[in-house]
Design a protein around this motif. Sequence first.
Motif, mmCIF file in Angstrom:
data_model
loop_
_atom_site.group_PDB
_atom_site.id
_atom_site.type_symbol
_atom_site.label_atom_id
_atom_site.label_comp_id
_atom_site.label_asym_id
_atom_site.label_seq_id
_atom_site.Cartn_x
_atom_site.Cartn_y
_atom_site.Cartn_z
ATOM 1 N N TRP A 32 0.944 -1.085 -0.204
ATOM 2 C CA TRP A 32 0.630 -0.162 -0.485
ATOM 3 C C TRP A 32 0.959 1.082 -0.520
ATOM 4 C CZ3 TRP A 32 1.806 2.274 4.778
ATOM 5 C CH2 TRP A 32 1.707 1.779 5.738
ATOM 6 N N LEU A 33 2.148 1.273 0.345
ATOM 7 C CA LEU A 33 2.750 2.115 0.484
ATOM 8 C C LEU A 33 2.918 3.335 -1.028
ATOM 9 C CD1 LEU A 33 6.069 1.239 2.327
ATOM 10 C CD2 LEU A 33 5.017 2.958 2.921
ATOM 11 N N TRP A 34 3.533 3.091 -1.686
ATOM 12 C CA TRP A 34 2.748 3.584 -3.304
ATOM 13 C C TRP A 34 1.744 3.884 -3.501
ATOM 14 C CZ3 TRP A 34 -1.297 2.524 -7.434
ATOM 15 C CH2 TRP A 34 -1.174 0.638 -6.581
ATOM 16 N N GLU A 69 5.765 6.945 -5.497
ATOM 17 C CA GLU A 69 6.026 5.587 -5.913
ATOM 18 C C GLU A 69 7.546 5.977 -5.136
ATOM 19 O OE1 GLU A 69 6.538 4.610 -10.141
ATOM 20 O OE2 GLU A 69 4.466 3.731 -10.438
ATOM 21 N N ARG A 70 7.895 7.303 -5.294
ATOM 22 C CA ARG A 70 9.191 8.428 -4.818
ATOM 23 C C ARG A 70 9.059 7.142 -3.088
ATOM 24 N NH1 ARG A 70 10.023 13.039 -4.073
ATOM 25 N NH2 ARG A 70 12.386 12.838 -4.554
ATOM 26 N N THR A 71 8.092 7.515 -2.316
ATOM 27 C CA THR A 71 8.417 6.893 -0.633
ATOM 28 C C THR A 71 8.083 5.554 -0.490
ATOM 29 O OG1 THR A 71 6.991 9.119 -0.475
ATOM 30 C CG2 THR A 71 7.049 7.836 1.399
ATOM 31 N N ALA A 72 7.539 4.817 -1.768
ATOM 32 C CA ALA A 72 8.180 3.818 -1.043
ATOM 33 C C ALA A 72 9.230 2.769 -1.505
ATOM 34 C CB ALA A 72 6.775 3.125 -2.791
ATOM 35 N N ALA A 73 9.776 3.717 -2.583
ATOM 36 C CA ALA A 73 11.139 3.370 -2.788
ATOM 37 C C ALA A 73 12.375 3.340 -1.731
ATOM 38 C CB ALA A 73 11.399 3.746 -4.238
ATOM 39 N N VAL A 121 11.637 4.100 1.544
ATOM 40 C CA VAL A 121 11.198 3.081 2.526
ATOM 41 C C VAL A 121 11.888 1.976 2.389
ATOM 42 C CG1 VAL A 121 9.289 1.710 3.973
ATOM 43 C CG2 VAL A 121 8.880 4.377 3.051
ATOM 44 N N ASP A 122 12.091 1.439 1.333
ATOM 45 C CA ASP A 122 12.860 0.340 0.429
ATOM 46 C C ASP A 122 14.325 0.502 0.947
ATOM 47 O OD1 ASP A 122 12.254 -2.664 -0.288
ATOM 48 O OD2 ASP A 122 13.314 -2.337 -1.659
ATOM 49 N N ALA A 123 14.307 1.435 0.431
ATOM 50 C CA ALA A 123 15.988 1.516 1.021
ATOM 51 C C ALA A 123 16.454 1.423 2.380
ATOM 52 C CB ALA A 123 16.087 2.746 -0.618
ATOM 53 N N VAL A 124 15.667 2.452 3.180
ATOM 54 C CA VAL A 124 16.491 2.817 4.197
ATOM 55 C C VAL A 124 16.258 1.753 5.502
ATOM 56 C CG1 VAL A 124 15.793 4.364 6.146
ATOM 57 C CG2 VAL A 124 15.684 5.169 4.203
ATOM 58 N N ALA A 125 15.355 1.021 4.635
ATOM 59 C CA ALA A 125 15.017 -0.663 6.123
ATOM 60 C C ALA A 125 16.353 -1.440 4.981
ATOM 61 C CB ALA A 125 13.393 -1.309 4.978
ATOM 62 N N SER A 126 17.105 -1.193 4.032
ATOM 63 C CA SER A 126 17.964 -2.311 3.797
ATOM 64 C C SER A 126 19.089 -2.026 3.352
ATOM 65 C CB SER A 126 18.209 -2.361 1.895
ATOM 66 O OG SER A 126 16.552 -2.695 1.594
ATOM 67 N N GLY A 127 18.953 -0.466 4.860
ATOM 68 C CA GLY A 127 20.830 0.508 5.075
ATOM 69 C C GLY A 127 21.382 1.433 5.009
ATOM 70 N N THR A 128 20.095 2.054 3.821
ATOM 71 C CA THR A 128 20.445 3.137 3.099
ATOM 72 C C THR A 128 20.128 3.990 4.063
ATOM 73 O OG1 THR A 128 20.089 2.790 1.188
ATOM 74 C CG2 THR A 128 19.505 5.259 1.695
ATOM 75 N N GLN A 129 20.979 5.298 4.766
ATOM 76 C CA GLN A 129 21.351 6.203 5.705
ATOM 77 C C GLN A 129 19.262 7.173 5.368
ATOM 78 O OE1 GLN A 129 24.529 9.094 5.532
ATOM 79 N NE2 GLN A 129 26.000 7.926 6.798
ATOM 80 N N ALA A 130 19.390 7.464 6.408
ATOM 81 C CA ALA A 130 17.878 8.089 6.102
ATOM 82 C C ALA A 130 17.488 9.595 5.321
ATOM 83 C CB ALA A 130 17.813 10.014 7.464
ATOM 84 N N VAL A 131 16.772 9.608 4.644
ATOM 85 C CA VAL A 131 16.047 10.273 3.691
ATOM 86 C C VAL A 131 15.070 10.971 3.536
ATOM 87 C CG1 VAL A 131 15.109 9.972 1.029
ATOM 88 C CG2 VAL A 131 16.569 7.815 1.797
ATOM 89 N N ASP A 132 15.845 12.700 3.236
ATOM 90 C CA ASP A 132 14.580 13.350 2.713
ATOM 91 C C ASP A 132 14.078 13.731 1.649
ATOM 92 O OD1 ASP A 132 14.984 14.526 5.588
ATOM 93 O OD2 ASP A 132 16.450 15.961 5.281
ATOM 94 N N LEU A 133 12.682 13.692 1.641
ATOM 95 C CA LEU A 133 12.078 14.005 0.709
ATOM 96 C C LEU A 133 11.040 14.452 0.963
ATOM 97 C CD1 LEU A 133 9.322 11.517 0.922
ATOM 98 C CD2 LEU A 133 10.777 10.723 -0.359
#
Length: 402
Positions: free
Chosen positions: A63-65, A70-74, A76-88
């Motif tokens: 449901w995220l997208w 879609e940008r937020t869903a992607a 979230v997936d990146a941060v969950a995988s270890g990427t640093q915090a994202v601002d958007l």
Amino acid sequence: MPGRRCAITRAEDYTVRIAGPSAGPPFTRAVLDVAGAVLTWPVLGPTGLPAAEIHDVGQAQQWLWALYGERTAAAVDAVASGTQAVDLTLPEQPTALADTAGRLALGHWAARWWPTSHLDGIPALEPDVLGLELAALTHECQQLLDESGELEGAELLEEHLAALDPLIRWRQSAAPPRQLDGVLRLIDDAAGSVGLDGETLRRLRSALERNHTSAAAPLDLAELSPRQQEFTLTAGSLRTATGRVIARGSGTNDWCRYPPGFVDAAEDAVSWTAYALGAGRRIEVEVVADIAAPVGGVRLAAEVHVDGGPPNRVPLARRDDVWGGRADLDIPASTTPRIEVGILLPGFDPGPGADDRAAREAVRALARHRLGVAAAPHDSGAAHPDPFLAEIAAASAVEEDF
């Protein structure tokens, strides 16, 4: 106007958070449990996209997208995988799913926190009418839910079917609320999807096949409002016949310390009087009850602090429209005490919070505003979300009382 800037972060427990407005007391937040996450909207602030605490990113991707884009869903997936915090920047306009989810969360908030008060003139909402609309909204939000959420929607529908016949007659009246037809069609669809049947649901399906103008028994909107019993305060009946008053005042009515339906939501619903009885001292506490407060075997208590000392518990018994109780206090005879009184339900009470009087008053103002909008539900120019059917019925019942 640009969309709201937002941080997406991961906590030590691997929960991914989509930041939202700062949190206030529980009664100022509309909360919705969804697949893999908890969503939160501010009740008193601007509507829009919610804050989220995502504990299962895999589930949430369903449901995220659709909620955030879609940008937020992607992200979230990146941060969950270890990427640093994202601002958007979140989308400027909420999606249709976000609007419906926010409305569902607000409906659950109203079922828990609506500030029903005889003293403040804020009528109760009919729980069966609100429950049926919540069942309809739950069905509309299926994409957000896991199996437990879908089961909750079916249970809401079964539990509140008593209001369905009056809603059918309301639809066939001269001026039904504009969202009523859609609510009833969602109820019909929800019932079919879980295999519910019965005479009432068959009447609904038959009515939906006919025009709104089909002959029907006239609807008295009082059927869609809680029964208003005669409200006669018995305050004063506890008071001691002899004894000198040494102090009196109003207590704190903290909504978080007892379940809904126990106490009138007014700020001045709690009062107390301290007496001198010879060398002894006694306090008597009275609390205006909600008209729907339970009475069987459940007892509130007053928590009394004298001059900042440890709490004294005073058991309260329900008597007509008042909870009341008394207790002896250890107060030096030569002093005028500073007394603080709060109300709680033992075993439920999470403990005293901050002084949230301003927030409670803001919630009362919100309820009055929503009832004012509900009193003119056909004003298509009103720049407000549709009121709930239970709010329209409550506002209509108040108008008929004058």
